[in-house]
Scaffold this motif. Structure first.
Motif, PDB file in Angstrom:
ATOM      1  N   THR A  83       0.823  -1.204   0.000  1.00 28.76           N
ATOM      2  CA  THR A  83       0.000   0.000   0.000  1.00 28.76           C
ATOM      3  C   THR A  83       0.856   1.252   0.000  1.00 28.76           C
ATOM      4  O   THR A  83       1.949   1.274   0.565  1.00 28.76           O
ATOM      5  N   THR A  84       0.353   2.304  -0.628  1.00 26.42           N
ATOM      6  CA  THR A  84       1.062   3.583  -0.588  1.00 26.42           C
ATOM      7  C   THR A  84       0.584   4.447   0.572  1.00 26.42           C
ATOM      8  O   THR A  84       1.123   5.524   0.807  1.00 26.42           O
ATOM      9  N   ALA A  85      -0.425   3.962   1.288  1.00 25.12           N
ATOM     10  CA  ALA A  85      -0.852   4.552   2.569  1.00 25.12           C
ATOM     11  C   ALA A  85      -1.243   6.017   2.469  1.00 25.12           C
ATOM     12  O   ALA A  85      -0.804   6.848   3.258  1.00 25.12           O
ATOM     13  N   LEU A  86      -2.079   6.344   1.481  1.00 29.09           N
ATOM     14  CA  LEU A  86      -2.780   7.620   1.505  1.00 29.09           C
ATOM     15  C   LEU A  86      -4.004   7.392   2.381  1.00 29.09           C
ATOM     16  O   LEU A  86      -5.033   6.885   1.928  1.00 29.09           O
ATOM     17  N   VAL A  87      -3.887   7.702   3.633  1.00 27.00           N
ATOM     18  CA  VAL A  87      -4.953   7.392   4.583  1.00 27.00           C
ATOM     19  C   VAL A  87      -5.908   8.584   4.597  1.00 27.00           C
ATOM     20  O   VAL A  87      -5.699   9.567   5.310  1.00 27.00           O
ATOM     21  N   GLN A  88      -6.950   8.487   3.794  1.00 26.88           N
ATOM     22  CA  GLN A  88      -7.854   9.602   3.579  1.00 26.88           C
ATOM     23  C   GLN A  88      -9.274   9.259   4.024  1.00 26.88           C
ATOM     24  O   GLN A  88      -9.697   8.100   3.945  1.00 26.88           O
ATOM     25  N   PHE A  89     -10.008  10.278   4.446  1.00 21.85           N
ATOM     26  CA  PHE A  89     -11.442  10.097   4.647  1.00 21.85           C
ATOM     27  C   PHE A  89     -12.180  10.281   3.329  1.00 21.85           C
ATOM     28  O   PHE A  89     -13.330   9.867   3.195  1.00 21.85           O
ATOM     29  N   GLU A  90     -11.508  10.883   2.351  1.00 22.00           N
ATOM     30  CA  GLU A  90     -12.132  11.124   1.050  1.00 22.00           C
ATOM     31  C   GLU A  90     -12.245   9.810   0.275  1.00 22.00           C
ATOM     32  O   GLU A  90     -11.252   9.210  -0.113  1.00 22.00           O
ATOM     33  N   ILE A  91     -13.466   9.387   0.053  1.00 24.69           N
ATOM     34  CA  ILE A  91     -13.728   8.123  -0.609  1.00 24.69           C
ATOM     35  C   ILE A  91     -13.431   8.245  -2.099  1.00 24.69           C
ATOM     36  O   ILE A  91     -13.648   9.302  -2.709  1.00 24.69           O
ATOM     37  N   ASP A  92     -12.911   7.168  -2.700  1.00 23.89           N
ATOM     38  CA  ASP A  92     -12.610   7.184  -4.136  1.00 23.89           C
ATOM     39  C   ASP A  92     -13.784   7.686  -4.964  1.00 23.89           C
ATOM     40  O   ASP A  92     -13.604   8.387  -5.952  1.00 23.89           O
ATOM     41  N   GLN A  93     -14.990   7.285  -4.578  1.00 20.95           N
ATOM     42  CA  GLN A  93     -16.179   7.704  -5.318  1.00 20.95           C
ATOM     43  C   GLN A  93     -16.609   9.077  -4.819  1.00 20.95           C
ATOM     44  O   GLN A  93     -16.977   9.235  -3.653  1.00 20.95           O
ATOM     45  N   PRO A  94     -16.538  10.118  -5.651  1.00 22.01           N
ATOM     46  CA  PRO A  94     -16.930  11.455  -5.193  1.00 22.01           C
ATOM     47  C   PRO A  94     -18.330  11.451  -4.591  1.00 22.01           C
ATOM     48  O   PRO A  94     -19.189  10.657  -4.983  1.00 22.01           O
ATOM     49  N   LEU A  95     -18.570  12.361  -3.663  1.00 21.81           N
ATOM     50  CA  LEU A  95     -19.859  12.414  -2.982  1.00 21.81           C
ATOM     51  C   LEU A  95     -20.999  12.638  -3.965  1.00 21.81           C
ATOM     52  O   LEU A  95     -22.060  12.021  -3.852  1.00 21.81           O
ATOM     53  N   GLN A  98     -23.808   9.946   4.599  1.00 12.91           N
ATOM     54  CA  GLN A  98     -23.470   9.219   5.820  1.00 12.91           C
ATOM     55  C   GLN A  98     -22.203   8.387   5.643  1.00 12.91           C
ATOM     56  O   GLN A  98     -21.389   8.281   6.567  1.00 12.91           O
ATOM     57  N   ALA A  99     -22.028   7.798   4.467  1.00 14.53           N
ATOM     58  CA  ALA A  99     -20.802   7.034   4.206  1.00 14.53           C
ATOM     59  C   ALA A  99     -19.574   7.934   4.286  1.00 14.53           C
ATOM     60  O   ALA A  99     -18.549   7.566   4.878  1.00 14.53           O
ATOM     61  N   TRP A 100     -19.665   9.127   3.722  1.00 15.88           N
ATOM     62  CA  TRP A 100     -18.544  10.072   3.790  1.00 15.88           C
ATOM     63  C   TRP A 100     -18.297  10.518   5.226  1.00 15.88           C
ATOM     64  O   TRP A 100     -17.144  10.601   5.670  1.00 15.88           O
ATOM     65  N   ARG A 101     -19.375  10.794   5.971  1.00 13.62           N
ATOM     66  CA  ARG A 101     -19.196  11.216   7.365  1.00 13.62           C
ATOM     67  C   ARG A 101     -18.586  10.094   8.193  1.00 13.62           C
ATOM     68  O   ARG A 101     -17.736  10.342   9.056  1.00 13.62           O
ATOM     69  N   ARG A 102     -18.993   8.845   7.940  1.00 14.37           N
ATOM     70  CA  ARG A 102     -18.438   7.727   8.708  1.00 14.37           C
ATOM     71  C   ARG A 102     -16.963   7.538   8.382  1.00 14.37           C
ATOM     72  O   ARG A 102     -16.154   7.205   9.257  1.00 14.37           O
ATOM     73  N   SER A 103     -16.607   7.749   7.131  1.00 15.39           N
ATOM     74  CA  SER A 103     -15.204   7.645   6.751  1.00 15.39           C
ATOM     75  C   SER A 103     -14.366   8.691   7.479  1.00 15.39           C
ATOM     76  O   SER A 103     -13.275   8.394   7.984  1.00 15.39           O
ATOM     77  N   ARG A 104     -14.885   9.911   7.558  1.00 15.58           N
ATOM     78  CA  ARG A 104     -14.168  10.963   8.279  1.00 15.58           C
ATOM     79  C   ARG A 104     -14.041  10.627   9.765  1.00 15.58           C
ATOM     80  O   ARG A 104     -12.975  10.812  10.379  1.00 15.58           O
TER      81      ARG A 104
END
Length: 403
Positions: free
Chosen positions: A74-86, A100-106
């Motif tokens: 893994t390149t370890a870009l540990v992001q809350f931003e999901i690959d699929q735009p909101l 809600q999926a984006w908020r849970r990721s954050r």
């Protein structure tokens, strides 16, 4: 049981940094535990830490050993931003669920940051902003709408015009979204730290130990191993990465091949804030810096599973990544000192699949990590540990396995 895959090839950059050793034992006889975790990569490590924190007895097994699967690639870009735009995800699963999926990721990323601090895991963890560049998937006007949608969901996002992007970061694109609160770290050090924490809480680690047959029954699960002994557990959690167990339905899950390079150390040439950079393109490019000033550049993804073909393409893909990196940052030395390939799972929504295996109430699985593997592994550890404790996670329905 899991189909065996060659999960990575080449030399990942993390081989340049020493990680703590994680001791394991040979599985020499039948044994029992509250929870058996199959897989000792980042997902298994997070699961073991969460379950031992809850007071469960835990056994982890791995057919290779700790940190020897896809975690090291893994390149370890540990992001809350999901690959699929909101904005795109809203069209697929509905606006409320997408938000809600984006908020849970954050939230999961914030929880992971807090856990790393609490456990004092030395994994070179640094809070890092990210820049999402306009590309062939979303142009500047699309990104402006995406930023507005994120803000309406309570998720901070700033749209940068072409001039602002050029002035602040020296990147020439039509526009970008600037976000704060993501995380750069060493994935092997994080995984080792979590496993060692679980070990201190009396978890038991066996490797090489390969599960060959699973039998679920009313009071628990029986797992046979290639080494001979049988493990009896009240619950089984499959964190086998992209090597899916036969018992797990694979609908909606597919394998992607990816490539990455890393440069020599050049800390004086790193762009402002060492921000993570990725683009709204298909295939997309992503760039990040390590704590000591190397530049990691990855992407060129293709949807196929053939490991030999994937590894054969590494030199060609590394050359393409080098050229793209040089175009983005002409002052950098883009030469690849490390080049590697890997495989990862993905889903059509970009969300992970987490939860109980249909028809097997004591067996859980995690799959489809996509580009947010570490963040999604944190979500999985939260949802599954709650379920094993007899609690309900309000977001479990967002990620559940379908029969």
């Amino acid at each position: 049981m899991p189909r065996k895959l060659d999960l990575r090839g080449g030399t990942p950059v993390w081989s340049a940094y020493r990680s703590p050793a994680v001791p394991v034992a040979a599985l020499k006889g039948d044994t029992k535990t509250d929870v058996l975790v199959v897989g000792m990569g980042i997902s298994g490590a997070m699961m073991a830490e969460a379950l031992t924190r809850d007071g469960h007895s835990v056994i982890c097994i791995d057919r290779r050993g700790p940190l020897k699967g896809s975690t090291a690639a893994t390149t370890a870009l540990v992001q809350f931003e999901i690959d699929q735009p909101l904005t795109t995800l809203s069209k697929i699963i509905g606006g409320d669920a997408a938000r809600q999926a984006w908020r849970r990721s954050r939230l999961a990323l914030a929880n992971l940051q807090a856990r790393v601090r609490e456990l004092q895991i030395r994994c070179r963890s640094v809070a890092t902003p990210s820049i999402y560049l306009a590309g062939n998937r979303l142009g500047a006007s699309d990104l402006r709408r995406e930023a507005a949608a994120r803000r309406q969901a309570g998720i901070g996002a700033s749209f940068l015009t072409r001039k602002e992007l050029q002035d602040e970061f020296g990147i020439d694109r039509g526009g970008a979204i600037l976000s704060h609160g993501n995380l750069a770290l060493d994935p092997r050090k994080l995984t080792a730290g979590l496993l060692l924490t679980a070990l201190q809480r009396k978890a038991r680690f066996y490797a090489p130990a390969e599960a060959t047959a699973i039998e679920g029954h009313r009071s628990g699960v029986t797992v046979a191993t290639r080494q001979g002994p049988v493990i009896e557990a009240q619950h089984l959690v499959l964190t086998t990465g992209y090597e899916l167990a036969d018992i797990v339905p694979a609908r909606g899950h597919h394998i992607i091949s990816t490539w990455a390079i890393a440069t020599a150390r050049q800390p004086s040439k790193i762009w402002p804030l060492a921000a993570m950079i990725w683009e709204a393109s298909d295939p997309y490019l992503y760039v990040r810096a390590t704590a000591d000033g190397r530049v990691i550049c990855g992407g060129e993804d293709e949807e196929f599973t053939d490991e030999e073909r994937r590894n054969t393409l590494t030199l060609k893909k590394a050359a393409r990544l080098t050229k793209k990196l040089e175009r983005m940052f002409p002052d950098l030395d883009p030469a690849a000192r490390f080049a590697w390939s890997g495989s990862f799972g993905a889903t059509g929504t970009g969300l992970p699949i987490i939860g109980g295996v249909p028809g097997h109430p004591r067996i859980y699985s995690v799959m489809g990590y996509g580009g947010n593997g570490i963040t999604f592994s944190q979500i999985a550890s939260e949802i599954i540990s709650a379920s094993i404790a007899g609690l309900e996670d309000v977001d479990a329905e967002l990620f559940k396995l379908e029969a």
